[in-house]
Design a protein around this motif. Structure first.
Motif, PDB file in Angstrom:
ATOM      1  N   ARG A  72       0.855  -1.362   0.068  1.00 30.31           N
ATOM      2  CA  ARG A  72       0.096   0.073   0.235  1.00 30.31           C
ATOM      3  C   ARG A  72       0.878   1.343   0.176  1.00 30.31           C
ATOM      4  O   ARG A  72       2.276   1.046   0.270  1.00 30.31           O
ATOM      5  CB  ARG A  72      -0.733  -0.018   1.013  1.00 30.31           C
ATOM      6  CG  ARG A  72      -2.093  -0.933   1.070  1.00 30.31           C
ATOM      7  CD  ARG A  72      -2.823  -1.087   2.300  1.00 30.31           C
ATOM      8  NE  ARG A  72      -3.989  -1.827   2.409  1.00 30.31           N
ATOM      9  CZ  ARG A  72      -3.894  -3.324   2.664  1.00 30.31           C
ATOM     10  NH1 ARG A  72      -2.737  -3.663   3.285  1.00 30.31           N
ATOM     11  NH2 ARG A  72      -4.874  -3.947   2.642  1.00 30.31           N
ATOM     12  N   ASP A  73       0.188   2.319  -0.351  1.00 28.70           N
ATOM     13  CA  ASP A  73       1.087   3.586  -0.329  1.00 28.70           C
ATOM     14  C   ASP A  73       1.246   4.076   1.061  1.00 28.70           C
ATOM     15  O   ASP A  73       1.079   5.318   1.463  1.00 28.70           O
ATOM     16  CB  ASP A  73       0.061   4.598  -1.107  1.00 28.70           C
ATOM     17  CG  ASP A  73      -0.148   4.285  -2.639  1.00 28.70           C
ATOM     18  OD1 ASP A  73       0.888   3.573  -3.372  1.00 28.70           O
ATOM     19  OD2 ASP A  73      -0.951   4.674  -3.007  1.00 28.70           O
ATOM     20  N   ASN A 101      -0.393  -1.576  -5.701  1.00 27.92           N
ATOM     21  CA  ASN A 101      -1.265  -1.248  -4.441  1.00 27.92           C
ATOM     22  C   ASN A 101      -2.412  -2.266  -4.440  1.00 27.92           C
ATOM     23  O   ASN A 101      -3.116  -2.271  -5.359  1.00 27.92           O
ATOM     24  CB  ASN A 101      -2.012   0.164  -4.711  1.00 27.92           C
ATOM     25  CG  ASN A 101      -2.422   0.356  -3.123  1.00 27.92           C
ATOM     26  OD1 ASN A 101      -2.982  -0.200  -2.730  1.00 27.92           O
ATOM     27  ND2 ASN A 101      -2.666   1.861  -3.129  1.00 27.92           N
TER      28      ASN A 101
END
Length: 447
Positions: A72-73, A101
């Motif tokens: 994920r970011d 993502n």
């Protein structure tokens, strides 16, 4: 100094030239830092530099490496991945890193078999492997396995109702076989007897939960395979060995009567007490450093008295709260003193011996359901199954990357040193700066 019009112009030109030159130098440095990277590892034990073993390995890889990071970011996870991969990219330029993502592309995550945030899929020469441990040792040894050339065959014995690597039924092993193929392993079924000899290039022979008795000629083929140093993965089930008692006797393996039950596992799964959860592991290479729980539906207990030249080691055992239930494992189950056997119970064992200059390896597991299409995705079942094949196929020759701790992370100061530092920065330094300022002001005033 006499300031006139000409000298003022010269001063302005000098100041302008200095500013222009300074900005030019800064711009050149920014351009150089963007296109050229130069790093220095000044830590005491060079903990941010690849080990010699990892650098040597990279020199043997002549094809590009593609790394897909499913993260994920979040800055922390992606930064750790980038820093680790950058160490390898410094010595091998054709290592590519791509981020995906999981929240944006869940279909791709499912297709890749990714289950953890920050998990990597490393591809090399048409083979791929998932990696969840972001350490140099784990990363390097994944490259070792992917970089090995030659065909490696995992042969599944068939013809006795075994779990099949080709069929899609819940009982069968097609999902596991597909994962083996992704790792560069080839699989096929083989019906013994007649001209169907076990191939010489077999990396691992799998006997997966037969339901019909073997014929004497088939048993002889298995014995000959073991006699010449072949590696075996034997998935047994509670009950009958289906005519393979002679093979079990030659290995010193005995199937204990009854079924393993564990109330602790029942509280975790919410199902029957014979659904065993293993969450602690020993020192066997197949489970060394393993941290995921594994799930075994209706597993048998094993006992081993290894014959001469063979060495035995436990791969998995049950919790002390478990026992071997000799009665019916349904309804209300309780331990019966004198009838049942108290845990820990051996659930999976290995045997090894030196054979023609190499180590022959056999693993016997008291259950085959954990690798079936139904249960493969539970906990760490898939990873455990892959570890077994890696170990049996002698793919566990791990490169030992020493753990380099940081001796300079902590600074210990005595009470006197702490007082001196505080007094120096809070009292002496401000007073000194104030005194120097007042002195300079006083001297300029007297001019």
């Amino acid at each position: 100094m006499l300031i006139n019009r000409k000298s003022r112009f010269q001063l302005r030109m000098a100041s302008t030239s200095f500013v222009v030159l300074l900005l030019t130098i800064v711009g050149l440095l920014m351009w150089l830092s963007r296109d050229y990277h130069l790093q220095f590892d000044w830590t005491r034990n060079h903990r941010n530099t690849l080990s010699e073993a990892s650098r040597t390995l990279l020199g043997t890889l002549d094809k590009p490496v593609q790394i897909t990071a499913y993260a994920r970011d979040t800055e922390g996870v992606r930064q750790n991945i980038t820093e680790l991969v950058a160490r390898y990219q410094k010595y091998k330029q054709d290592i590519a890193l791509e981020y995906v993502n999981p929240d944006i592309d869940p279909a791709r995550v499912r297709a890749a078999g990714v289950r953890l945030d920050g998990e990597l899929v490393i591809e090399y020469s048409g083979r791929k492997e998932n990696l969840s441990q972001l350490t140099e040792e784990a990363f390097t040894n994944t490259l070792v396995r992917l970089g090995r050339g030659g065909e490696r065959w995992v042969i599944f014995v068939s013809g006795h109702g075994e779990r099949s690597p080709d069929r899609q039924a819940n009982f069968d092993l097609s999902s596991w076989a597909a994962q083996l193929a992704k790792r560069g392993l080839k699989t096929r079924s083989l019906a013994l007897g007649g001209q169907n000899a076990i191939p010489q290039n077999t990396s691992v022979l799998v006997i997966a939960s037969p339901r019909v008795k073997f014929l004497s000629g088939e048993i002889k083929q298995i014995e000959q395979y073991l006699a010449r140093g072949g590696n075996l993965l034997w998935l047994v089930e509670p009950g009958s060995l289906q005519g393979l008692e002679r093979v079990a006797e030659s290995l010193g393996v005995e199937l204990q009567p009854g079924t393993v039950v564990d109330p602790t596992s029942q509280s975790l799964t919410g199902s029957a007490a014979n659904m065993i959860v293993v969450a602690r592991y020993g020192t066997h290479p197949a489970v060394q450093g393993f941290e995921l729980m594994t799930l075994f539906p209706e597993i048998a207990g094993l006992s081993v008295q290894p014959p001469k030249d063979w060495e035995q080691q436990v791969i998995l055992d049950s919790a002390p709260s478990a026992w071997l239930e000799t009665g019916t494992a349904t309804g209300t189950i309780r331990f019966d003193q004198g009838q049942d056997t108290r845990g820990p119970i051996n659930l999976a064992v290995s045997l090894t011996r030196k054979q023609e200059g190499r180590e022959q390896r056999v693993a016997v597991i008291g259950d085959g359901d954990f690798l079936s299409n139904t249960f493969l995705g539970n906990g760490g079942n898939l990873e455990f199954g892959m570890n077994l094949v890696n170990w049996l196929g002698n793919d566990d020759a791990y490169i030992n990357v020493p753990t380099r701790t940081a001796p300079d992370m902590n600074l210990t100061l005595s009470r006197t040193a702490q007082i001196a530092i505080v007094f120096g920065f809070i009292v002496l330094l401000p007073v000194g700066l104030l005194a120097s300022g007042v002195t300079i002001w006083w001297r300029r005033r007297k001019r």
